[in-house]
Design a protein around this motif. Structure first.
Motif, PDB file in Angstrom:
ATOM      1  N   GLY A 159       0.759  -1.243   0.000  1.00 59.26           N
ATOM      2  CA  GLY A 159       0.000   0.000   0.000  1.00 59.26           C
ATOM      3  C   GLY A 159       0.785   1.286   0.000  1.00 59.26           C
ATOM      4  O   GLY A 159       0.213   2.353  -0.216  1.00 59.26           O
ATOM      5  N   THR A 160       2.074   1.238   0.232  1.00 60.81           N
ATOM      6  CA  THR A 160       2.813   2.495   0.391  1.00 60.81           C
ATOM      7  C   THR A 160       2.891   3.310  -0.892  1.00 60.81           C
ATOM      8  O   THR A 160       3.031   4.537  -0.838  1.00 60.81           O
ATOM      9  CB  THR A 160       4.242   2.226   0.900  1.00 60.81           C
ATOM     10  OG1 THR A 160       4.871   1.244   0.053  1.00 60.81           O
ATOM     11  CG2 THR A 160       4.212   1.718   2.322  1.00 60.81           C
ATOM     12  N   ASP A 161       2.811   2.655  -2.051  1.00 50.44           N
ATOM     13  CA  ASP A 161       2.864   3.414  -3.301  1.00 50.44           C
ATOM     14  C   ASP A 161       1.486   3.806  -3.811  1.00 50.44           C
ATOM     15  O   ASP A 161       1.349   4.303  -4.922  1.00 50.44           O
ATOM     16  CB  ASP A 161       3.612   2.626  -4.380  1.00 50.44           C
ATOM     17  CG  ASP A 161       2.994   1.259  -4.644  1.00 50.44           C
ATOM     18  OD1 ASP A 161       2.149   0.829  -3.829  1.00 50.44           O
ATOM     19  OD2 ASP A 161       3.368   0.626  -5.650  1.00 50.44           O
ATOM     20  N   VAL A 162       0.449   3.570  -2.991  1.00 52.89           N
ATOM     21  CA  VAL A 162      -0.901   4.026  -3.309  1.00 52.89           C
ATOM     22  C   VAL A 162      -1.133   5.326  -2.548  1.00 52.89           C
ATOM     23  O   VAL A 162      -1.031   5.362  -1.317  1.00 52.89           O
ATOM     24  CB  VAL A 162      -1.960   2.975  -2.921  1.00 52.89           C
ATOM     25  CG1 VAL A 162      -3.363   3.516  -3.200  1.00 52.89           C
ATOM     26  CG2 VAL A 162      -1.731   1.684  -3.683  1.00 52.89           C
ATOM     27  N   THR A 163      -1.431   6.371  -3.267  1.00 54.30           N
ATOM     28  CA  THR A 163      -1.568   7.698  -2.669  1.00 54.30           C
ATOM     29  C   THR A 163      -2.595   7.692  -1.530  1.00 54.30           C
ATOM     30  O   THR A 163      -3.713   7.210  -1.701  1.00 54.30           O
ATOM     31  CB  THR A 163      -1.993   8.717  -3.733  1.00 54.30           C
ATOM     32  OG1 THR A 163      -1.027   8.717  -4.785  1.00 54.30           O
ATOM     33  CG2 THR A 163      -2.092  10.112  -3.143  1.00 54.30           C
ATOM     34  N   GLY A 164      -2.180   8.220  -0.402  1.00 52.69           N
ATOM     35  CA  GLY A 164      -3.096   8.387   0.723  1.00 52.69           C
ATOM     36  C   GLY A 164      -3.124   7.240   1.709  1.00 52.69           C
ATOM     37  O   GLY A 164      -3.742   7.361   2.776  1.00 52.69           O
ATOM     38  N   SER A 165      -2.465   6.110   1.410  1.00 48.00           N
ATOM     39  CA  SER A 165      -2.540   4.960   2.309  1.00 48.00           C
ATOM     40  C   SER A 165      -1.886   5.251   3.656  1.00 48.00           C
ATOM     41  O   SER A 165      -2.414   4.888   4.712  1.00 48.00           O
ATOM     42  CB  SER A 165      -1.887   3.742   1.653  1.00 48.00           C
ATOM     43  OG  SER A 165      -2.616   3.335   0.514  1.00 48.00           O
ATOM     44  N   LEU A 166      -0.730   5.893   3.640  1.00 43.37           N
ATOM     45  CA  LEU A 166      -0.081   6.228   4.910  1.00 43.37           C
ATOM     46  C   LEU A 166      -0.884   7.255   5.689  1.00 43.37           C
ATOM     47  O   LEU A 166      -0.837   7.285   6.919  1.00 43.37           O
ATOM     48  CB  LEU A 166       1.337   6.747   4.649  1.00 43.37           C
ATOM     49  CG  LEU A 166       2.347   5.700   4.167  1.00 43.37           C
ATOM     50  CD1 LEU A 166       3.687   6.344   3.863  1.00 43.37           C
ATOM     51  CD2 LEU A 166       2.520   4.595   5.202  1.00 43.37           C
ATOM     52  N   SER A 167      -1.635   8.085   4.987  1.00 43.76           N
ATOM     53  CA  SER A 167      -2.498   9.049   5.678  1.00 43.76           C
ATOM     54  C   SER A 167      -3.592   8.337   6.465  1.00 43.76           C
ATOM     55  O   SER A 167      -4.033   8.812   7.514  1.00 43.76           O
ATOM     56  CB  SER A 167      -3.114  10.012   4.669  1.00 43.76           C
ATOM     57  OG  SER A 167      -2.119  10.769   4.014  1.00 43.76           O
ATOM     58  N   GLN A 168      -4.046   7.203   5.953  1.00 43.76           N
ATOM     59  CA  GLN A 168      -5.044   6.426   6.691  1.00 43.76           C
ATOM     60  C   GLN A 168      -4.475   5.933   8.010  1.00 43.76           C
ATOM     61  O   GLN A 168      -5.155   5.950   9.042  1.00 43.76           O
ATOM     62  CB  GLN A 168      -5.509   5.232   5.839  1.00 43.76           C
ATOM     63  CG  GLN A 168      -6.233   5.595   4.559  1.00 43.76           C
ATOM     64  CD  GLN A 168      -7.554   6.282   4.822  1.00 43.76           C
ATOM     65  OE1 GLN A 168      -8.145   6.155   5.892  1.00 43.76           O
ATOM     66  NE2 GLN A 168      -8.030   7.032   3.833  1.00 43.76           N
TER      67      GLN A 168
ATOM     68  N   ARG B 208      -2.996  -5.026  -3.156  1.00 35.67           N
ATOM     69  CA  ARG B 208      -2.873  -3.640  -3.589  1.00 35.67           C
ATOM     70  C   ARG B 208      -4.232  -3.075  -3.997  1.00 35.67           C
ATOM     71  O   ARG B 208      -4.537  -1.908  -3.750  1.00 35.67           O
ATOM     72  CB  ARG B 208      -1.887  -3.545  -4.752  1.00 35.67           C
ATOM     73  CG  ARG B 208      -1.784  -2.148  -5.347  1.00 35.67           C
ATOM     74  CD  ARG B 208      -0.903  -2.138  -6.594  1.00 35.67           C
ATOM     75  NE  ARG B 208      -0.996  -0.854  -7.266  1.00 35.67           N
ATOM     76  CZ  ARG B 208      -0.245   0.193  -6.989  1.00 35.67           C
ATOM     77  NH1 ARG B 208       0.657   0.105  -6.035  1.00 35.67           N
ATOM     78  NH2 ARG B 208      -0.378   1.325  -7.646  1.00 35.67           N
ATOM     79  N   SER B 209      -5.060  -3.912  -4.614  1.00 36.74           N
ATOM     80  CA  SER B 209      -6.374  -3.444  -5.061  1.00 36.74           C
ATOM     81  C   SER B 209      -7.218  -2.938  -3.904  1.00 36.74           C
ATOM     82  O   SER B 209      -8.047  -2.038  -4.074  1.00 36.74           O
ATOM     83  CB  SER B 209      -7.114  -4.575  -5.789  1.00 36.74           C
ATOM     84  OG  SER B 209      -7.277  -5.704  -4.940  1.00 36.74           O
ATOM     85  N   ALA B 210      -7.017  -3.503  -2.715  1.00 34.21           N
ATOM     86  CA  ALA B 210      -7.767  -3.034  -1.545  1.00 34.21           C
ATOM     87  C   ALA B 210      -7.376  -1.602  -1.203  1.00 34.21           C
ATOM     88  O   ALA B 210      -8.240  -0.755  -0.916  1.00 34.21           O
ATOM     89  CB  ALA B 210      -7.509  -3.953  -0.354  1.00 34.21           C
ATOM     90  N   PHE B 211      -6.096  -1.302  -1.249  1.00 32.50           N
ATOM     91  CA  PHE B 211      -5.649   0.058  -0.939  1.00 32.50           C
ATOM     92  C   PHE B 211      -6.065   1.039  -2.043  1.00 32.50           C
ATOM     93  O   PHE B 211      -6.356   2.204  -1.751  1.00 32.50           O
ATOM     94  CB  PHE B 211      -4.138   0.069  -0.740  1.00 32.50           C
ATOM     95  CG  PHE B 211      -3.692  -0.690   0.477  1.00 32.50           C
ATOM     96  CD1 PHE B 211      -3.765  -0.113   1.734  1.00 32.50           C
ATOM     97  CD2 PHE B 211      -3.235  -1.998   0.372  1.00 32.50           C
ATOM     98  CE1 PHE B 211      -3.366  -0.812   2.861  1.00 32.50           C
ATOM     99  CE2 PHE B 211      -2.834  -2.705   1.490  1.00 32.50           C
ATOM    100  CZ  PHE B 211      -2.902  -2.115   2.740  1.00 32.50           C
TER     101      PHE B 211
END
Length: 798
Positions: free
Chosen positions: A327-336, A525-528
């Motif tokens: 998930g780290t390369d999906v925008t906003g995941s770390l914000s969650q 990844r699709s979940a993120f």
């Protein structure tokens, strides 16, 4: 861990070495005697006499040790063993008896594992029975029937030597018709930890007690002011009710010296049940009825943690490993993850009235790699709970080092002991399984303490969601450990702050070392990506709301739940939950929409076109920007341009129309598009497209109408000039002598042109005698016709 599994210390005292050697010689004497007799036994067997033990790995009789008390005996105690023996063979067993056997000291932690793995193996070494008086006899064991036994023996008669862990076995000996000689037909091995005196240096032990559950709350809330919460099902009520898993965890943990590890989502879910709430029932919801159960559970929990250490995980216990790997390369995941961390203190503090520790991150099963540690600390935590089978020792240590390890960047890895942490996994519903787990746990703990004279800090991090039977076994083991002579309790914060062992490893493994079994169950990844799309919709929605917290709070927590560890192994349920959140949010955003329009006709050069926005939410929305765009501005212009924008706000439960001025330049059909935008220029909702049919008046008709108007004007002008000329002639004729003619008193007032009196005299002759009286003819009253040009056509709203 390599040699960290071994008991042996690095510098035992001379007195202890002497006692150990002496005890070993004394304990080995019976074994030597038995070895001397082996040839005779072999000869006897050649003569038809029985062998010393059965040939199969496990005998035909199953021996179950259901209870062993005390778990860690000391001088003066009486050890009581109870359980059952069951003849699983086809022949009856006669002249049977249950006996107790004490083996030699088990001197390594790995040996404890080996013995436990082959606990019922008849092919392994078997110690001799203790005195015959500590047996229970059975004249006959019928196949398929379980017989109970209960044997008590003074600890002094067990002939235990110095401090250590001893193999302790319960066996069933007897004979069958096919083999009519006494033999061991079943055995069950376990352990007796023995340290009657106080340890010189006690191990400081931290036990985590997790209160974590699966996701129970939906994103949906009621439209009322209180926003009535909705639960996915009634499973949480079962868990916190008497006899339920979480109810047992609370009841067992309140009397233990443990560190409570809580998920704020669980607390928020139970707290939501204390008031009015609803539960999903298919496509509908029904009123929840377990308010009293929820109130009682929370009250009991508040009492239990009042003076205890409480560690709070990020909201909904996010899956750190899945986030790090997928998930780290999906925008906003770390914000969650950051948002899940930010709500910890408010949630836990408000509900439990304690200040929790928020500095710990706990990856699944304590499995770590460098990417997981990086993600775990990205939201503010500076301590990661790992496990020793992940952060393994590679430098040949002969003992288990303390838990705290500095791993760089100001981060501390708190390494839980894998053997102690996994001792209560598996099926422990049977009393015998639970008893064996408890004794193995205590054996490992004492064995660890005897490895060295150094004082160490040890952490026990069990599975996140123990079953009721697992929790009961854990509690029994911790009670025995906390009452033992070799261990003392310690808080997790103190364990993390303890001085690290300089010889312990501090190298975090790479990503490739992460267990494949755990990786298979990660969120994809699709979940993120879906979480990111839902967050984008939420961001777009909240800016148009007058009270965005009604939407941001429940959906923000729902997005946290979509990342929960509890979805591991439940991929279908996880996807269903994500889809449900998205559908509900789409449904809410769809309640603010443009009303569809059919084809609109314009019958003039200009008109206004109304576009209506409907708000079916309970709160006001706006300001939004409504844009109307002409796809063919050469035919139809919107306020003189290709498009026009107007701001709009709509009250809750109402509709609002906006009128756009348009002008037609040519006949035909033009397509226009209505689209809502947020104030920062992002599209909101779906556009509405409709056609405008221009039916402008033709040029020929306009010429005919114009010609007719011109003829009327000319005819009127001619009549006016003719009358004026006639009046001038009459005036010249009557006034040619230069004197003004006297006015007849019967004449009416003279018109300005001097013609009206004379016309009246000429038309009114005096009546003759005998003529009938006639009424006067009415004077014509024709309005003066306007000569102003005609106005432009009116604008017609469509």
């Amino acid at each position: 861990m390599a040699e960290a599994a071994d008991f042996q210390g690095t510098s035992p005292s001379p007195a202890r070495r002497w006692r150990r050697r002496t005890t070993a010689l004394l304990a080995g004497a019976p074994l030597l005697a038995g070895l001397v007799q082996l040839p005779a036994a072999g000869a006897a067997h050649a003569d038809g006499k029985p062998p010393a033990r059965a040939d199969a790995d496990a005998g035909p009789v199953a021996v179950a040790v259901d209870s062993l008390t005390p778990s860690a005996p000391t001088d003066g105690d009486t050890v009581t063993v109870s359980g059952t023996v069951t003849n699983n063979g086809k022949q009856a067993v006669t002249d049977a008896h249950v006996g107790l056997r004490v083996g030699p000291e088990v001197d390594t932690r790995s040996s404890v594992d080996s013995i436990a793995k082959e606990s019922d193996d008849l092919q392994g070494s078997i110690a001799p029975e203790i005195e015959n008086k500590y047996t229970e006899k059975f004249s006959k064991l019928v196949p398929g029937v379980a017989e109970h036994f209960n044997i008590s023996v003074p600890a002094d008669d067990l002939n235990l030597g110095e401090d250590g862990v001893y193999e302790f076995a319960v066996s069933l000996s007897g004979q069958t018709s096919a083999q009519p000689w006494e033999q061991i037909l079943g055995i069950q091995r376990t352990f007796l930890p023995w340290q009657p005196g106080g340890a010189d240096t006690k191990t400081k032990t931290t036990a985590l007690w997790p209160l974590i559950s699966t996701t129970h709350m939906a994103a949906e809330t009621g439209p009322n002011e209180e926003q009535t919460p909705v639960l996915l099902n009634d499973d949480l009520a079962k868990e916190i009710s008497p006899g339920g898993r979480l109810n047992q965890m609370l009841a067992l943990g309140k009397d233990l010296d443990v560190t409570w590890v809580v998920d704020p989502d669980l607390l928020a879910s139970v707290d939501a049940m204390t008031g009015s709430y609803r539960v999903r029932d298919g496509e509908n919801t029904v009123a929840g009825t377990h308010q009293d159960v929820a109130k009682q559970w929370l009250a009991d929990l508040q009492d239990a943690v009042a003076d205890k250490e409480v560690v709070a995980l990020p909201f909904a216990d996010p899956d750190l490993a899945s986030l790090a790997h997928n998930g780290t390369d999906v925008t906003g995941s770390l914000s969650q993850l950051k948002s899940a961390t930010d709500v910890i203190e408010d949630t836990v503090g408000t509900i439990l009235h304690v200040k929790p520790s928020t500095e710990f991150a706990w990856p699944v099963d304590g499995a770590v790699d460098r990417s997981i540690v990086k993600v775990a600390t990205s939201a503010g935590a500076d301590k990661v709970i790992a496990r020793s089978d992940s952060l393994q020792e590679g430098n040949g240590l002969s003992y288990t080092p303390s838990a705290a390890r500095p791993v760089g960047g100001g981060t501390t890895a708190v390494v839980a002991d894998a053997r102690l942490s996994t001792a209560f996994e598996g099926d422990l519903t049977k009393a015998s399984s639970s008893t064996l787990a408890v004794q193995r746990f205590l054996a490992q703990s004492l064995g660890l303490g005897l490895q060295t004279g150094k004082q160490r800090s040890v952490v026990i991090a069990p599975q996140r969601m123990p079953s009721g039977s697992q929790a009961r076994a854990m509690a029994e083991a911790l009670r025995a450990l906390q009452g033992s002579t070799w261990s003392e309790s310690q808080k997790l914060g103190a364990a993390a702050a303890a001085k690290p062992d300089p010889d312990a490893t501090t190298e975090v493994p790479g990503t490739s070392s992460y267990p494949s079994k755990l990786r298979r169950n990660e969120l994809p990844r699709s979940a993120f990506e879906e979480i990111a799309r839902t967050q984008g919709t939420l961001d777009n929605f909240q800016v148009v709301l007058s009270n965005p917290s009604r939407v941001v709070t429940p959906f923000g927590r729902a997005l946290n739940r979509e990342m929960s560890v509890s979805w591991r192994g439940r991929a279908t349920e996880a996807e269903s939950f994500r889809d449900g959140v998205k559908r509900y949010l789409d449904g809410l955003t769809g309640r603010v929409r443009l009303i569809d329009k059919s084809e609109t006709k314009l019958s003039g050069r200009s008109a206004t076109i109304p576009v209506t926005v409907q708000n079916n939410l309970v709160q006001d929305v706006g300001p939004l920007v409504l844009r109307l765009t002409s796809t063919n501005p050469t035919r139809l212009e919107i306020d003189g341009d290709r498009y026009e924008e107007q701001p709009i706000s709509v009250s809750g439960g109402h509709s609002q129309s906006v009128k756009f001025p348009t002008s037609a330049n040519a006949n035909g059909r033009a397509t226009v598009i209505a689209q809502l935008y947020t104030m920062d220029g992002r599209k909101y909702g779906e556009p509405v497209t409709f056609d405008v049919k221009v039916t402008e008046i033709t040029a020929t008709v306009m010429l005919v109408i114009g010609g007719g108007v011109l003829l009327l004007v000319l005819a009127g002008f001619r009549m006016y000039t003719q009358r004026k000329r006639a009046a001038a002639r009459d005036a010249e004729k009557n006034g040619s002598d230069g004197s003004e003619a006297p006015q007849d008193p019967e004449d009416g007032p003279e018109n300005p042109d001097g013609t009206e009196g004379r016309l009246k005299k000429e038309s009114e002759a005096p009546p003759r005698a005998g003529d009938p009286e006639q009424p006067s003819d009415p004077t014509p009253n024709a309005a003066t016709e306007s000569t102003d040009p005609s106005g432009t056509g009116e604008r017609v709203d469509r």
